[in-house]
Design a protein around this motif. Structure first.
Motif, PDB file in Angstrom:
ATOM      1  N   ASN A  13       0.796  -1.216   0.000  1.00  0.00           N
ATOM      2  CA  ASN A  13       0.000   0.000   0.000  1.00  0.00           C
ATOM      3  C   ASN A  13       0.835   1.276   0.000  1.00  0.00           C
ATOM      4  OD1 ASN A  13      -2.360  -1.525   0.119  1.00  0.00           O
ATOM      5  ND2 ASN A  13      -2.166  -1.767   2.322  1.00  0.00           N
ATOM      6  N   ASP A  14       2.133   1.172   0.023  1.00  0.00           N
ATOM      7  CA  ASP A  14       2.979   2.352   0.103  1.00  0.00           C
ATOM      8  C   ASP A  14       3.337   2.827  -1.307  1.00  0.00           C
ATOM      9  OD1 ASP A  14       4.778   4.336   0.618  1.00  0.00           O
ATOM     10  OD2 ASP A  14       5.849   3.237   2.173  1.00  0.00           O
ATOM     11  N   HIS A  15       2.531   3.714  -1.836  1.00  0.00           N
ATOM     12  CA  HIS A  15       2.699   4.161  -3.216  1.00  0.00           C
ATOM     13  C   HIS A  15       3.960   4.991  -3.408  1.00  0.00           C
ATOM     14  CE1 HIS A  15      -1.149   2.472  -4.177  1.00  0.00           C
ATOM     15  NE2 HIS A  15      -1.737   3.183  -3.241  1.00  0.00           N
ATOM     16  N   MET A  16       4.330   5.793  -2.408  1.00  0.00           N
ATOM     17  CA  MET A  16       5.541   6.601  -2.524  1.00  0.00           C
ATOM     18  C   MET A  16       6.768   5.698  -2.619  1.00  0.00           C
ATOM     19  SD  MET A  16       6.911   9.607  -2.690  1.00  0.00           S
ATOM     20  CE  MET A  16       5.843  10.823  -1.994  1.00  0.00           C
ATOM     21  N   ALA A  19       6.798   4.230  -6.041  1.00  0.00           N
ATOM     22  CA  ALA A  19       7.073   5.222  -7.085  1.00  0.00           C
ATOM     23  C   ALA A  19       8.564   5.567  -7.133  1.00  0.00           C
ATOM     24  CB  ALA A  19       6.243   6.483  -6.849  1.00  0.00           C
ATOM     25  N   VAL A  20       9.177   5.792  -5.974  1.00  0.00           N
ATOM     26  CA  VAL A  20      10.604   6.138  -5.941  1.00  0.00           C
ATOM     27  C   VAL A  20      11.434   4.947  -6.406  1.00  0.00           C
ATOM     28  CG1 VAL A  20      12.535   6.788  -4.450  1.00  0.00           C
ATOM     29  CG2 VAL A  20      10.305   7.886  -4.150  1.00  0.00           C
ATOM     30  N   THR A  21      11.067   3.756  -5.956  1.00  0.00           N
ATOM     31  CA  THR A  21      11.783   2.545  -6.360  1.00  0.00           C
ATOM     32  C   THR A  21      11.701   2.351  -7.879  1.00  0.00           C
ATOM     33  OG1 THR A  21      11.356   1.507  -4.215  1.00  0.00           O
ATOM     34  CG2 THR A  21      11.885   0.036  -6.055  1.00  0.00           C
ATOM     35  N   GLN A  22      10.500   2.493  -8.423  1.00  0.00           N
ATOM     36  CA  GLN A  22      10.326   2.350  -9.872  1.00  0.00           C
ATOM     37  C   GLN A  22      11.116   3.398 -10.639  1.00  0.00           C
ATOM     38  OE1 GLN A  22       6.010   2.382 -10.244  1.00  0.00           O
ATOM     39  NE2 GLN A  22       6.069   0.274 -10.982  1.00  0.00           N
ATOM     40  N   TRP A  23      11.131   4.630 -10.139  1.00  0.00           N
ATOM     41  CA  TRP A  23      11.845   5.697 -10.835  1.00  0.00           C
ATOM     42  C   TRP A  23      13.343   5.390 -10.915  1.00  0.00           C
ATOM     43  CZ3 TRP A  23      15.445   9.416  -9.059  1.00  0.00           C
ATOM     44  CH2 TRP A  23      15.793  10.368 -10.034  1.00  0.00           C
ATOM     45  N   ILE A  24      13.933   4.976  -9.784  1.00  0.00           N
ATOM     46  CA  ILE A  24      15.369   4.652  -9.787  1.00  0.00           C
ATOM     47  C   ILE A  24      15.633   3.459 -10.697  1.00  0.00           C
ATOM     48  CG2 ILE A  24      17.311   3.858  -8.370  1.00  0.00           C
ATOM     49  CD1 ILE A  24      16.026   5.487  -6.042  1.00  0.00           C
ATOM     50  N   ASN A  25      14.802   2.445 -10.614  1.00  0.00           N
ATOM     51  CA  ASN A  25      14.981   1.245 -11.425  1.00  0.00           C
ATOM     52  C   ASN A  25      14.696   1.493 -12.906  1.00  0.00           C
ATOM     53  OD1 ASN A  25      13.195  -1.499 -12.386  1.00  0.00           O
ATOM     54  ND2 ASN A  25      15.292  -1.831 -11.660  1.00  0.00           N
ATOM     55  N   SER A  26      13.951   2.560 -13.208  1.00  0.00           N
ATOM     56  CA  SER A  26      13.593   2.821 -14.608  1.00  0.00           C
ATOM     57  C   SER A  26      14.806   3.130 -15.481  1.00  0.00           C
ATOM     58  CB  SER A  26      12.595   3.982 -14.698  1.00  0.00           C
ATOM     59  OG  SER A  26      13.219   5.216 -14.365  1.00  0.00           O
ATOM     60  N   CYS A 150      23.916   1.346  -1.996  1.00  0.00           N
ATOM     61  CA  CYS A 150      22.469   1.308  -1.751  1.00  0.00           C
ATOM     62  C   CYS A 150      21.676   1.702  -2.991  1.00  0.00           C
ATOM     63  CB  CYS A 150      22.130   2.207  -0.565  1.00  0.00           C
ATOM     64  SG  CYS A 150      22.767   1.580   1.001  1.00  0.00           S
ATOM     65  N   LEU A 151      22.130   2.725  -3.687  1.00  0.00           N
ATOM     66  CA  LEU A 151      21.474   3.128  -4.929  1.00  0.00           C
ATOM     67  C   LEU A 151      21.510   1.988  -5.943  1.00  0.00           C
ATOM     68  CD1 LEU A 151      20.189   5.372  -6.688  1.00  0.00           C
ATOM     69  CD2 LEU A 151      22.518   5.988  -7.385  1.00  0.00           C
ATOM     70  N   SER A 152      22.638   1.297  -6.014  1.00  0.00           N
ATOM     71  CA  SER A 152      22.766   0.197  -6.979  1.00  0.00           C
ATOM     72  C   SER A 152      21.783  -0.925  -6.686  1.00  0.00           C
ATOM     73  CB  SER A 152      24.202  -0.347  -6.987  1.00  0.00           C
ATOM     74  OG  SER A 152      24.470  -1.161  -5.857  1.00  0.00           O
ATOM     75  N   ARG A 153      21.469  -1.156  -5.413  1.00  0.00           N
ATOM     76  CA  ARG A 153      20.542  -2.228  -5.051  1.00  0.00           C
ATOM     77  C   ARG A 153      19.128  -1.944  -5.561  1.00  0.00           C
ATOM     78  NH1 ARG A 153      22.547  -6.681  -4.627  1.00  0.00           N
ATOM     79  NH2 ARG A 153      21.059  -7.479  -3.123  1.00  0.00           N
ATOM     80  N   ILE A 154      18.750  -0.671  -5.585  1.00  0.00           N
ATOM     81  CA  ILE A 154      17.447  -0.303  -6.141  1.00  0.00           C
ATOM     82  C   ILE A 154      17.521  -0.314  -7.668  1.00  0.00           C
ATOM     83  CG2 ILE A 154      15.623   1.441  -6.187  1.00  0.00           C
ATOM     84  CD1 ILE A 154      16.811   2.480  -3.507  1.00  0.00           C
ATOM     85  N   TYR A 155      18.593   0.234  -8.199  1.00  0.00           N
ATOM     86  CA  TYR A 155      18.789   0.309  -9.652  1.00  0.00           C
ATOM     87  C   TYR A 155      18.691  -1.072 -10.299  1.00  0.00           C
ATOM     88  CZ  TYR A 155      21.081   1.284 -14.137  1.00  0.00           C
ATOM     89  OH  TYR A 155      21.375   1.389 -15.472  1.00  0.00           O
ATOM     90  N   VAL A 156      19.356  -2.076  -9.712  1.00  0.00           N
ATOM     91  CA  VAL A 156      19.358  -3.414 -10.326  1.00  0.00           C
ATOM     92  C   VAL A 156      18.038  -4.147 -10.124  1.00  0.00           C
ATOM     93  CG1 VAL A 156      21.865  -3.636 -10.160  1.00  0.00           C
ATOM     94  CG2 VAL A 156      20.418  -4.623  -8.341  1.00  0.00           C
ATOM     95  N   ILE A 161      13.206   1.205  -1.823  1.00  0.00           N
ATOM     96  CA  ILE A 161      13.959   2.217  -1.080  1.00  0.00           C
ATOM     97  C   ILE A 161      13.773   2.045   0.426  1.00  0.00           C
ATOM     98  CG2 ILE A 161      12.185   4.013  -1.183  1.00  0.00           C
ATOM     99  CD1 ILE A 161      14.643   5.992  -1.581  1.00  0.00           C
ATOM    100  N   THR A 162      12.595   1.592   0.870  1.00  0.00           N
ATOM    101  CA  THR A 162      12.400   1.396   2.314  1.00  0.00           C
ATOM    102  C   THR A 162      13.190   0.196   2.840  1.00  0.00           C
ATOM    103  OG1 THR A 162      10.299   0.303   1.790  1.00  0.00           O
ATOM    104  CG2 THR A 162      10.192   2.594   2.562  1.00  0.00           C
ATOM    105  N   ASP A 163      13.530  -0.755   1.982  1.00  0.00           N
ATOM    106  CA  ASP A 163      14.438  -1.834   2.398  1.00  0.00           C
ATOM    107  C   ASP A 163      15.799  -1.243   2.752  1.00  0.00           C
ATOM    108  OD1 ASP A 163      12.402  -3.584   1.639  1.00  0.00           O
ATOM    109  OD2 ASP A 163      13.337  -4.070  -0.281  1.00  0.00           O
ATOM    110  N   ILE A 164      16.232  -0.274   1.938  1.00  0.00           N
ATOM    111  CA  ILE A 164      17.508   0.400   2.163  1.00  0.00           C
ATOM    112  C   ILE A 164      17.448   1.196   3.457  1.00  0.00           C
ATOM    113  CG2 ILE A 164      19.095   2.139   1.252  1.00  0.00           C
ATOM    114  CD1 ILE A 164      18.992  -0.526  -0.380  1.00  0.00           C
TER     115      ILE A 164
END
Length: 196
Positions: A13-16, A19-26, A150-156, A161-164
């Motif tokens: 349910n956490d859309h933010m 959204a941030v995770t998808q943006w970095i991974n995009s 940490c950024l690379s973990r989301i990117y790949v 981001i909340t896991d980070i």
């Protein structure tokens, strides 16, 4: 694919966060060179940071014992933080973002749950230890590496981001506890910092 249960639904349910995770991974998959760089950072960032800490043992000049004390605090914080993560994983079963259709994965799949990030815990334990010991220049240098990892973990595609943020929180709390419990210039500290 890991099965979902009610505990996982909280995260959905956490859309933010999504959204941030998808943006970095995009950005993954657009540039083969950037993909290779981020994959290298995600694979080798933690081992290289550990190597940097090991090398700190023989540096420091006049403050050699203080630097060695920080290395010990970093090592203990690293181990305790990762141990706490294993306990958290027994109770928090968050599926990986690629299994939830949030990200596309450009590395091998992970076998465990997503929260918290062990990479974030490992890197931020080192950063927090050096900063808490007052070694600001080294701590800031390690922080730059930790943020890249940490950024690379989301990117790949393997973490939200909340896991980070959760992994970083585990690391900081662990480092704070170790910094209080393991005192510099104690008999044990003098013996360990005098080795090699």
């Amino acid at each position: 694919m890991l099965d979902r249960n009610p505990r996982q639904q909280f995260w959905m349910n956490d859309h933010m966060d999504q959204a941030v995770t998808q943006w970095i991974n995009s950005f993954a998959g657009i540039s083969p060179m950037l993909d290779r760089i981020m994959i290298m950072i995600t694979q080798f960032g933690v081992p290289l940071l550990i190597l940097a800490i090991v090398l700190q043992w023989w540096s420091g000049g006049a403050s050699k014992t203080h630097v060695r004390h920080a290395c010990i605090v970093a090592g203990l914080s690293f181990l305790i933080g990762l141990g706490v993560n294993q306990i958290i994983l027994l109770f928090v079963h968050r599926i990986r973002p690629y299994d939830a259709g949030i990200t596309h994965l450009i590395i091998d799949r992970s076998a465990d749950w997503s929260f918290p990030s062990d990479h974030a815990t490992a890197t931020f334990a080192i950063v927090a230890a050096f900063l808490l010991c007052g070694l600001w220049r080294r701590g800031i240098a390690f922080l730059v590496v930790a943020l890249l990892v940490c950024l690379s973990r989301i990117y790949v595609g393997t973490h939200y981001i909340t896991d980070i943020l959760g992994g970083a929180a585990t690391a900081i709390v662990s480092a704070a506890v170790i910094n209080i419990a393991y005192r510099q210039d104690s008999k044990l500290d003098r013996w360990i910092t005098g080795l090699l």
